[in-house]
Design a protein around this motif. Structure first.
Motif, short mmCIF file in Angstrom:
data_model
loop_
_atom_site.label_atom_id
_atom_site.label_comp_id
_atom_site.label_asym_id
_atom_site.label_seq_id
_atom_site.Cartn_x
_atom_site.Cartn_y
_atom_site.Cartn_z
N TRP A 38 0.82 -1.32 -0.01
CA TRP A 38 0.12 -0.04 -0.08
C TRP A 38 0.81 1.20 -0.12
N ARG A 39 0.37 2.35 -0.49
CA ARG A 39 0.85 3.74 -0.45
C ARG A 39 -0.22 4.68 -0.49
N TYR A 40 0.31 5.88 -0.10
CA TYR A 40 -0.57 7.03 -0.06
C TYR A 40 0.03 8.38 -0.36
N SER A 41 -0.65 9.31 -0.55
CA SER A 41 -0.01 10.73 -0.82
C SER A 41 -0.97 11.76 -0.23
N LEU A 42 -0.72 12.66 0.77
CA LEU A 42 -1.52 14.15 0.93
C LEU A 42 -1.02 14.85 0.24
N GLN A 43 -0.15 14.75 -0.83
CA GLN A 43 0.20 16.05 -1.74
C GLN A 43 -0.18 15.67 -3.16
N VAL A 44 -1.33 15.91 -3.31
CA VAL A 44 -1.93 15.49 -5.12
C VAL A 44 -2.00 16.63 -5.52
N HIS A 45 -1.49 16.77 -6.74
CA HIS A 45 -1.36 17.78 -7.68
C HIS A 45 -1.81 17.57 -9.26
N ALA A 46 -2.49 18.20 -9.59
CA ALA A 46 -3.12 18.35 -11.07
C ALA A 46 -2.91 19.45 -11.80
N GLU A 47 -2.91 19.85 -12.69
CA GLU A 47 -3.05 21.02 -13.66
C GLU A 47 -4.63 21.17 -14.42
N PRO A 48 -5.27 22.10 -14.08
CA PRO A 48 -4.76 23.61 -13.41
C PRO A 48 -5.16 22.89 -11.77
N GLU A 49 -5.89 22.31 -11.30
CA GLU A 49 -6.24 22.27 -10.11
C GLU A 49 -6.69 20.96 -9.75
N SER A 50 -6.16 20.15 -8.68
CA SER A 50 -6.58 18.77 -8.12
C SER A 50 -7.90 18.91 -7.60
N PRO A 51 -8.95 18.10 -7.99
CA PRO A 51 -10.20 17.87 -7.19
C PRO A 51 -10.00 17.09 -5.96
N TYR A 52 -8.83 16.49 -5.84
CA TYR A 52 -8.51 15.49 -4.59
C TYR A 52 -7.58 15.94 -3.79
N PHE A 53 -7.77 15.73 -2.48
CA PHE A 53 -6.49 16.22 -1.22
C PHE A 53 -5.80 15.24 -1.05
N ALA A 54 -6.11 13.84 -1.35
CA ALA A 54 -5.22 12.71 -0.82
C ALA A 54 -5.69 11.49 -1.84
N VAL A 55 -4.94 10.59 -1.94
CA VAL A 55 -4.64 9.32 -2.61
C VAL A 55 -4.19 8.08 -2.00
N PHE A 56 -4.96 6.93 -2.18
CA PHE A 56 -4.47 5.75 -1.36
C PHE A 56 -4.61 4.62 -2.51
N GLU A 57 -3.36 3.86 -2.55
CA GLU A 57 -3.43 2.54 -3.35
C GLU A 57 -3.10 1.24 -2.40
N ALA A 58 -3.69 0.36 -2.75
CA ALA A 58 -3.50 -0.99 -2.25
C ALA A 58 -3.53 -2.06 -3.29
N GLU A 59 -2.82 -3.14 -3.00
CA GLU A 59 -2.56 -4.23 -3.77
C GLU A 59 -3.02 -5.49 -3.02
N PHE A 60 -3.75 -6.37 -3.75
CA PHE A 60 -4.03 -7.86 -3.44
C PHE A 60 -3.87 -8.78 -4.53
N ALA A 61 -3.85 -9.60 -4.24
CA ALA A 61 -3.53 -10.85 -5.15
C ALA A 61 -4.37 -11.14 -6.49
N ASP A 62 -5.74 -10.84 -6.14
CA ASP A 62 -6.95 -10.89 -7.17
C ASP A 62 -8.22 -10.44 -6.58
N ALA A 63 -9.13 -10.35 -7.29
CA ALA A 63 -10.39 -9.50 -6.66
C ALA A 63 -10.79 -10.55 -5.73
N ALA A 64 -10.75 -11.89 -5.56
CA ALA A 64 -11.33 -12.74 -4.63
C ALA A 64 -10.91 -12.32 -3.38
N ALA A 65 -9.35 -12.09 -3.37
CA ALA A 65 -8.72 -11.82 -2.40
C ALA A 65 -8.92 -10.34 -1.43
#
Length: 100
Positions: A38-65
């Protein structure tokens, strides 16, 4: 590989979000069975402006997991905790990752 992506719009109080998220919510996430990474960021940037404050990502072996993890008491705890800090809401996406 199956990914979980959570996009957080701006909260009412960014400092309170960050403190709660890092000290309370992420420790709950780490207890999910089958979580490969897993990983995350509280520093999400986009041009011209990001609609998001934070993002989180996680990985699992498959959809069932992923589904199995979210069906556990730990998964329920993670889900129930989101309103405690995400006053701007959360967009939750999960999807299989195609490999080339």
């Amino acid at each position: 590989m199956h990914k979980l992506l959570v996009l957080y719009p701006p909260p009412d109080d960014p400092a309170a979000f960050a403190e709660y998220y890092e000290k309370q919510h992420l420790p709950l996430v780490q207890k999910l069975p089958g979580l490969l990474g897993w990983r995350y960021s509280l520093q999400v940037h986009a041009e011209p402006e990001s609609p998001y404050f934070a993002v989180f990502e996680a990985e699992f072996a498959d959809a069932a997991a992923y589904a199995a993890a979210m069906a556990t008491p730990q998964g329920e705890a993670v889900r129930r905790d989101v309103p405690n800090y995400a006053t701007g809401g959360a967009i939750v996406l999960d999807y299989p990752v195609a490999q080339s």
